[in-house]
Enzyme design. Structure first.
Site, PDB file in Angstrom:
ATOM      1  N   ASP A 133     -63.704 -16.130  88.479  1.00  0.00           N
ATOM      2  CA  ASP A 133     -64.681 -16.597  87.502  1.00  0.00           C
ATOM      3  C   ASP A 133     -65.473 -17.747  88.113  1.00  0.00           C
ATOM      4  O   ASP A 133     -64.957 -18.494  88.962  1.00  0.00           O
ATOM      5  CB  ASP A 133     -63.998 -17.063  86.219  1.00  0.00           C
ATOM      6  CG  ASP A 133     -65.015 -17.410  85.132  1.00  0.00           C
ATOM      7  OD1 ASP A 133     -65.682 -16.482  84.637  1.00  0.00           O
ATOM      8  OD2 ASP A 133     -65.149 -18.604  84.802  1.00  0.00           O
ATOM      9  N   GLU A 164     -68.577 -20.938  87.232  1.00  0.00           N
ATOM     10  CA  GLU A 164     -69.448 -21.678  86.325  1.00  0.00           C
ATOM     11  C   GLU A 164     -70.691 -22.059  87.119  1.00  0.00           C
ATOM     12  O   GLU A 164     -70.609 -22.300  88.334  1.00  0.00           O
ATOM     13  CB  GLU A 164     -68.766 -22.924  85.769  1.00  0.00           C
ATOM     14  CG  GLU A 164     -67.523 -22.634  84.941  1.00  0.00           C
ATOM     15  CD  GLU A 164     -67.782 -21.800  83.710  1.00  0.00           C
ATOM     16  OE1 GLU A 164     -68.915 -21.840  83.200  1.00  0.00           O
ATOM     17  OE2 GLU A 164     -66.862 -21.089  83.267  1.00  0.00           O
ATOM     18  N   GLU A 221     -78.125 -27.850  78.066  1.00  0.00           N
ATOM     19  CA  GLU A 221     -77.519 -26.699  77.397  1.00  0.00           C
ATOM     20  C   GLU A 221     -76.378 -26.104  78.227  1.00  0.00           C
ATOM     21  O   GLU A 221     -75.394 -25.577  77.681  1.00  0.00           O
ATOM     22  CB  GLU A 221     -78.570 -25.622  77.091  1.00  0.00           C
ATOM     23  CG  GLU A 221     -79.278 -25.020  78.295  1.00  0.00           C
ATOM     24  CD  GLU A 221     -80.533 -25.796  78.682  1.00  0.00           C
ATOM     25  OE1 GLU A 221     -81.382 -25.202  79.365  1.00  0.00           O
ATOM     26  OE2 GLU A 221     -80.658 -26.985  78.291  1.00  0.00           O
ATOM     27  N   HIS A 231     -69.867 -25.890  79.971  1.00  0.00           N
ATOM     28  CA  HIS A 231     -68.704 -26.136  80.846  1.00  0.00           C
ATOM     29  C   HIS A 231     -68.335 -27.609  80.994  1.00  0.00           C
ATOM     30  O   HIS A 231     -67.284 -27.927  81.562  1.00  0.00           O
ATOM     31  CB  HIS A 231     -68.903 -25.512  82.228  1.00  0.00           C
ATOM     32  CG  HIS A 231     -70.188 -25.858  82.914  1.00  0.00           C
ATOM     33  ND1 HIS A 231     -70.600 -27.151  83.154  1.00  0.00           N
ATOM     34  CD2 HIS A 231     -71.153 -25.058  83.447  1.00  0.00           C
ATOM     35  CE1 HIS A 231     -71.742 -27.142  83.798  1.00  0.00           C
ATOM     36  NE2 HIS A 231     -72.113 -25.874  83.975  1.00  0.00           N
ATOM     37  N   HIS A 291     -65.777 -23.893  78.881  1.00  0.00           N
ATOM     38  CA  HIS A 291     -65.589 -22.847  79.877  1.00  0.00           C
ATOM     39  C   HIS A 291     -65.176 -23.521  81.184  1.00  0.00           C
ATOM     40  O   HIS A 291     -65.852 -24.431  81.655  1.00  0.00           O
ATOM     41  CB  HIS A 291     -66.895 -22.065  80.093  1.00  0.00           C
ATOM     42  CG  HIS A 291     -67.249 -21.166  78.957  1.00  0.00           C
ATOM     43  ND1 HIS A 291     -67.463 -19.823  79.102  1.00  0.00           N
ATOM     44  CD2 HIS A 291     -67.411 -21.428  77.637  1.00  0.00           C
ATOM     45  CE1 HIS A 291     -67.765 -19.289  77.930  1.00  0.00           C
ATOM     46  NE2 HIS A 291     -67.743 -20.254  77.021  1.00  0.00           N
ATOM     47  N   ASP A 335     -60.480 -19.802  82.701  1.00  0.00           N
ATOM     48  CA  ASP A 335     -60.964 -18.483  82.315  1.00  0.00           C
ATOM     49  C   ASP A 335     -60.368 -17.381  83.183  1.00  0.00           C
ATOM     50  O   ASP A 335     -60.120 -16.267  82.701  1.00  0.00           O
ATOM     51  CB  ASP A 335     -62.493 -18.441  82.393  1.00  0.00           C
ATOM     52  CG  ASP A 335     -63.147 -19.230  81.258  1.00  0.00           C
ATOM     53  OD1 ASP A 335     -62.410 -19.805  80.445  1.00  0.00           O
ATOM     54  OD2 ASP A 335     -64.387 -19.287  81.212  1.00  0.00           O
TER      55      ASP A 335
END
Length: 232
Positions: free
Chosen positions: A7, A9, A52, A57, A150, A155
């Site tokens: 995963d 970010e 945003e 995260h 996140h 994750d």
């Protein structure tokens, strides 16, 4: 069989607009079982973090500026990935960003054929249902209470549990446990398990012949049946 749950970010949604990876989390599976080996890095994206995205995260520019750029760790990441299948939720997104980082470093990109998309798997298995990671955790009763933001490694751990459920629940784990137990028994002598098994007392089966009253009641019941098929 070696698989890597992966995963990322990022700073945004599109690397073509200059967005970069800021975190990567990887978890190794051997025969669908977590091996305990993980990889986790933060990166300095050398650009700002939009508000945003920060709300998703929680990684700020001030926090990430102390970490190395992706290029410094690219070889270590590829060494960890090896030639394993890469399990991702919405694989096209993560692969797009990962390959963009490799392109910027001048390293050959990873073919999309190596990616297994759990989002697509969930859509096939549950048509019309929500297939976000949170939704699948709720469906499979997987605890995601520590997922305030996140996070790539958080994750990846959740996704590993979701993936296991998508391919058949706890069965691979059960098979592994049974295999380990069988292996231990075959290489160990005079274990309590073997002694207990060898000393089992076998009893003769109990008779199950119907009594006279039961036979009489059964015959009376048959007489009440009109035109039974066994008399035709």
């Amino acid at each position: 069989m070696r698989e890597i749950v992966l995963d990322t970010e990022t700073t945004g949604l599109n690397p073509e607009n200059g967005d970069r990876i800021v975190e990567i989390g990887c978890l190794e599976l051997i025969n669908h079982i977590p091996s305990g080996h993980t990889l986790h890095y933060y990166f300095n994206p050398e650009r700002d973090i939009p508000e945003e995205t920060f709300r998703v995260h929680g990684l700020s520019s001030d926090f990430l500026v102390e970490y190395p750029v992706f290029a410094k760790l690219a070889d270590k990441i590829l060494d960890f990935l090896g030639d394993a299948i890469l399990i991702m939720h919405n694989a096209s997104f993560d692969m797009k960003f990962l390959n963009n980082e490799l392109r910027l470093v001048g390293i050959p990109q990873i073919p999309i054929s190596r990616a297994l998309d759990t989002c697509a798997m969930a859509r096939r298995k549950y048509p019309g249902a929500h297939v976000s990671l949170d939704a699948l955790c709720r469906r499979f009763d997987i605890d995601n209470s520590n997922r305030d933001y996140h996070g790539a490694l958080i994750d990846a751990n959740l996704l590993a549990s979701v993936y296991l459920e998508l391919i058949g629940g706890s069965q691979p784990d059960l098979i592994a446990n049974l295999s380990n137990k069988s292996s231990n028994l075959s290489t160990t002598s005079n274990t309590p398990e073997l002694i207990e098994k060898n000393n089992v007392v076998h009893r003769n089966p109990r008779p199950h012949i119907p009594s006279g009253d039961e036979i009489t009641a059964h015959n009376a019941f048959l007489q009440r049946i009109k035109n039974p098929i066994w008399t035709n």
